[in-house]
Design an enzyme around this catalytic site. Structure first.
Site, mmCIF file in Angstrom:
data_model
loop_
_atom_site.group_PDB
_atom_site.id
_atom_site.type_symbol
_atom_site.label_atom_id
_atom_site.label_comp_id
_atom_site.label_asym_id
_atom_site.label_seq_id
_atom_site.Cartn_x
_atom_site.Cartn_y
_atom_site.Cartn_z
ATOM 1 N N ASP A 146 0.828 -1.193 0.000
ATOM 2 C CA ASP A 146 0.000 0.000 0.000
ATOM 3 C C ASP A 146 0.865 1.246 0.000
ATOM 4 O O ASP A 146 0.636 2.186 -0.755
ATOM 5 C CB ASP A 146 -0.882 -0.017 1.251
ATOM 6 N N ASP B 217 -9.179 -0.570 3.642
ATOM 7 C CA ASP B 217 -8.630 -0.255 4.950
ATOM 8 C C ASP B 217 -9.501 -0.804 6.043
ATOM 9 O O ASP B 217 -9.014 -1.444 6.985
ATOM 10 C CB ASP B 217 -8.525 1.270 5.122
#
Lengths: 233, 458
Positions: free
Chosen positions: B269, B376
Site C-alpha cells: 500500500d 482499509d
C-alpha cells in the site's frame, strides 16, 4: 476521541513494564515461588512508576501542542483548558487501566464455574468490581492533581500522587484480606477525590451554588442597561 | 486509501484503492493543463481542497493554487487560518472515521467470539494454496511466505488491470465487475452469515422468510451502494460489507499467512500510493485529470457533498453512475475488490461535479468529508478479528490492537492534514497493530494474568 492517544500512552507503559517483568522472570529461577512473588511485586512497582512517567510525558506533549494551538489562534489563548485536558487524561488512563484489569474477569464470569472452589475467596468478582471502580476514579483524580501540580511546579504534589499510587497498588497485595485492602483504598479514593476537587477550583460554595441552581441572569440585565444609558445621549 | 474526496483507484486491487488515504486536496496537476484550463484546474483543485476537510475557503486555496502572479500575501494570511481550520476539521474528521471503523471492528469481533464457524478451519482459498499443517517451523514459515507472495501478486495484477481499464475508459466493464462483486457479497455472504448466526443461537427460520429477508437486504444494499440512498444507510451497508469480507478473510487465511499478508499488504500500500509509478497513484491522478469522482462502491465517505445550484447536472449524473464500481472480482477477487471498491465508494456518493462552487463555501466546509478506502476497513478488521480469534481467548490483546489501530488512523489523518494528498492508510495502523498484537500476546498477557490471579492491581 482524545481518549485514545492517552490510552495508547498507558498501553505503551504497560508494555514496557511487562517487558521488564518478563525478562526478569526468564532470567531468574522459575521454581522458586517466593522469588517469583517478589519479582511480581517488583514488576508491579515498575509498572506504577512507568505509568506516572508516561503521564508526565503526556503532560509535556500536551503543553507543547497547547502552545502551538495558542500561537495559531487569534487571541493567543488556547481553545482547550488545561483542566479539561487533565480530567480527560486522567479519565482515559483510568478507563484503559480499569478495562484491562477487569475485562478478562468479566468474560470469565459469564462462563460456567464456581467462584473460590479451590479455597480462594468467594467474593472475588464483587471485590474486583469495587477495586476496579476505585482504580478508575483514582486515576481520574490523579490526572487532575498531577497536571495541576506540573503546571504550578509543585513537585511535592507530584511525589504525593506517585506515592499514593504505589500505596494503592501495594494495598491490593493484601488481597484477599479485603478489610485491610478495600477499606483503605476507598478512604484514599475519597481523600484524593476531595483533593482533586479543591485543586480544580471547587469549593463548598460552588457546590451550594450548583445545587441551588440560582439563575444568574439578573446581574447581566443590569449591566446591559448600565451600558446602554450613556449611548442614548 | 484515505482520500479527501479524491477518487482513488478504485478498480484495481481492491486493496490498493481501499487502503490508501487520500486527502481531498489533491496536489495540483499542472502538467495536464495548459493555460486555458489552468483556471479550471485550479478551481477543481480548490474544489477538491474544499472537499477535504482541511482546506479552507476554496477561494483562498484556488488563489493559492493558481498564483503564479498569485497573491502571496493572501496566501500567507490564509495559511494560518488554514492551519487552524485544518486542526479543527482534522479533529472532526478523526471522529467521523473513528465511529465506522470501530463499528466494523465491533461487528467482526462480536461475530468471531460468538459464532464458531468463522474460527473453524475448513479449507483455504485458492490464493493461498500452501497449507500450514507442516511439522517443522521452517517449512511453515516458508509456506506462509509463499502464500503471501501469491496473494500479493494476484492483488498487484488485479490493481494494474483495474488501472488499465480505467485509463482506457472501459467503464462498462468496471461497472459490471463492481456490480457483480457487490451482488455476491450482499447476497451470498449474507446468506452464509445469517445461516451461521441462526445455527449458533439455535433459531429456526423457514425458507420463505429467509428469502424475503435476504432479498430485501441485498436489493436495498445494491441500490444504496450503487445508486442513491440516504448517507447513513449507505455507510451502514459499506460497514457491513467490509465486516463480511473481513470475516471471510479471517476464516480462510491460515494463521501465519494472515500475519505475513497483513504486513506485506501495508508495504505494498505504501508503495502503490506514494511511488510515482504506483498503480494507485496513477489511478488517483487519472481520476483527477478527468475530474471524475472515484467509484462509490469502493470508498467510505463520511459526508456528502451537496452541489446546490450546480450548473453542470450532466456531469453530476455521469459522476454518480460511475461511482459504483465495485470491484467485482470473480470469486475471491470479488471479496477483495469489493472491499477495495467500497473504499472508493463514499466519494462518489456525493453528486459532485467538482466544479468550482464559490458560492457554496460554507456549505462545502460543512459537508466536506474524509474518504477512507473500504480495503482499509477490511484489513483493520482482519487484524482485530484475528487477534480476537487466536489470542488465547484474551480480551486484552483485542483491546490493545484496537487502540493501536485507532491511534495509527489518528496519526495518518494528521499526516493527511499536513500533506494534503492521498496517503496510504494501512501502513502505520497495521504496523502498530501488529507490534501491539505480538507484544501484548507474549509479554503483557502473562504479566496481567499473574497479577489477576493474585488480584493485584496496578
Amino acid at each position: 476521541v482524545s481518549l485514545f492517544p492517552r490510552a495508547f500512552f498507558w498501553l505503551v507503559s504497560l508494555l514496557l513494564a511487562s517487558l521488564i517483568w518478563f525478562v526478569s522472570v526468564h532470567l531468574s529461577d522459575r521454581e522458586d515461588a517466593k522469588l517469583q512473588y517478589g519479582l511480581l511485586i517488583f514488576g508491579a512497582a515498575v509498572s506504577v512508576l512507568l505509568q506516572e512517567a508516561f503521564r508526565f510525558a503526556y503532560f509535556k506533549l500536551l503543553k507543547k501542542a497547547d502552545e502551538g494551538l495558542a500561537t495559531l489562534s487569534e487571541d493567543g489563548r488556547s481553545p482547550i483548558s488545561l483542566r479539561q485536558m487533565a480530567y480527560v487524561s486522567g479519565l482515559a488512563f483510568g478507563i484503559i487501566s480499569g478495562v484491562f484489569s477487569v475485562i478478562n474477569i468479566l468474560a470469565d464470569s459469564i462462563g460456567p464455574g464456581i467462584v473460590g472452589i479451590h479455597g480462594d475467596s468467594p467474593y472475588y468478582f464483587i471485590t474486583s468490581a469495587f477495586l476496579t471502580m476505585a482504580l478508575v476514579l483514582l486515576h481520574t483524580f490523579w490526572g487532575v492533581i498531577f497536571f495541576d501540580a506540573c503546571e504550578k511546579r509543585r513537585y511535592w504534589c507530584l511525589g504525593l500522587v506517585v506515592a499514593s499510587h504505589l500505596l494503592t497498588s501495594g494495598l491490593t497485595f493484601l488481597n484477599p484480606w479485603y478489610e485491610a485492602s478495600l477499606g483503605p483504598i476507598f478512604i484514599i479514593t475519597l481523600c484524593t477525590g476531595l483533593w482533586a476537587f479543591v485543586t480544580a477550583g471547587g469549593s463548598f460554595r460552588n457546590v451550594l451554588k450548583c445545587l441551588s441552581c440560582k439563575p444568574e441572569a439578573d446581574s447581566r440585565v443590569m449591566m446591559y442597561s448600565a451600558l446602554q444609558v450613556p449611548f442614548e445621549d | 486509501m484515505i482520500t479527501f474526496m479524491n477518487n482513488s483507484d478504485s478498480e484495481e486491487e481492491p486493496c490498493n484503492e481501499r487502503t490508501s488515504l487520500m486527502s481531498a486536496e489533491s496536489p495540483p496537476v499542472p502538467s495536464y493543463q495548459d493555460g486555458l484550463q489552468a483556471s479550471e484546474a485550479g478551481e477543481a483543485q480548490a474544489h477538491r481542497k474544499r472537499r477535504t476537510g482541511s482546506s479552507r475557503s476554496p477561494n483562498n486555496t484556488a488563489d493559492g493554487e493558481m498564483s503564479d502572479a498569485g497573491v502571496p500575501v493572501r496566501e500567507s494570511a490564509s495559511e494560518n487560518e488554514e492551519e487552524e481550520l485544518t486542526l479543527k476539521y482534522g479533529a472532526k474528521h478523526v471522529i467521523m472515521l473513528f465511529v465506522p471503523v470501530t463499528l466494523c471492528m465491533i461487528v467482526v469481533v462480536a461475530t468471531i467470539k460468538s459464532v464458531r464457524f468463522y474460527t473453524e478451519k475448513n479449507g483455504q482459498l485458492i490464493y493461498t494454496p500452501f497449507s500450514e499443517d507442516t511439522p517443522s517451523v521452517g517449512q511453515r514459515l516458508l509456506n506462509s511466505v509463499l502464500n503471501t507472495i501469491i496473494m500479493i501478486s494476484v492483488i498487484v495484477v488485479m490493481t494494474v488491470f483495474l488501472v488499465l481499464l480505467y485509463k482506457y475508459r472501459c467503464y462498462k466493464f468496471i461497472h459490471g465487475w463492481l456490480i457483480l462483486s457487490s451482488l455476491m457479497l450482499l447476497f451470498l455472504f449474507t446468506y452464509i452469515y445469517l445461516g451461521e448466526v441462526l445455527k449458533t443461537y439455535n433459531v429456526a427460520m423457514d425458507y420463505p422468510t429467509l428469502f424475503l429477508v435476504i432479498w430485501n437486504f441485498g436489493a436495498v444494499g445494491m441500490i444504496c451502494i450503487h445508486w442513491k440512498g440516504p448517507l447513513q444507510l449507505q455507510q451502514a451497508y459499506l460497514i457491513m460489507i467490509s465486516a463480511l469480507m473481513a470475516l471471510v478473510f479471517i476464516k480462510y487465511l491460515p494463521e501465519w499467512s494472515a500475519w505475513v499478508i497483513l504486513g506485506a499488504i501495508s508495504i505494498y500500500d505504501l508503495m502503490a500510493v506514494l511511488c510515482p509509478k504506483g498503480p494507485l497513484r496513477m489511478l488517483v491522478e487519472t481520476a483527477q485529470e478527468r475530474n471524475e469522482p472515484i467509484f462509490p462502491a469502493l470508498i467510505y465517505s463520511s459526508a456528502m457533498m451537496w452541489t446546490v445550484g450546480m450548473a453542470k447536472p450532466d456531469t453530476a449524473a455521469r459522476g454518480s453512475s460511475q461511482q459504483t464500481r465495485d470491484a467485482a472480482e470473480d470469486g475471491r477477487e470479488d471479496h477483495r475488490s469489493s472491499s477495495h471498491a467500497d473504499s472508493q465508494m463514499s466519494e462518489t456518493r456525493s453528486p459532485v461535479p467538482t466544479r468550482p462552487i464559490t458560492s457554496l463555501d460554507e456549505l462545502e466546509e460543512e459537508e466536506r468529508g474524509v474518504k477512507l478506502g473500504l480495503g482499509d476497513f477490511i484489513f483493520y478488521s482482519v487484524l482485530v478479528g484475528k487477534a480476537a480469534a487466536t489470542a488465547s481467548g484474551d480480551w486484552n490483546t483485542t483491546l490493545a490492537c484496537f487502540v493501536a489501530i485507532l491511534i495509527g488512523l489518528c496519526l495518518t489523518l494528521l499526516l493527511l492534514a499536513v500533506f494534503k494528498k492521498a496517503l496510504p492508510a494501512l501502513p502505520i495502523s497495521i504496523t502498530f497493530g501488529l507490534v501491539f498484537y505480538f507484544s501484548t500476546d507474549n509479554l503483557v498477557r502473562p504479566f496481567m494474568d499473574t497479577l489477576a490471579s493474585h488480584q493485584l492491581y496496578i
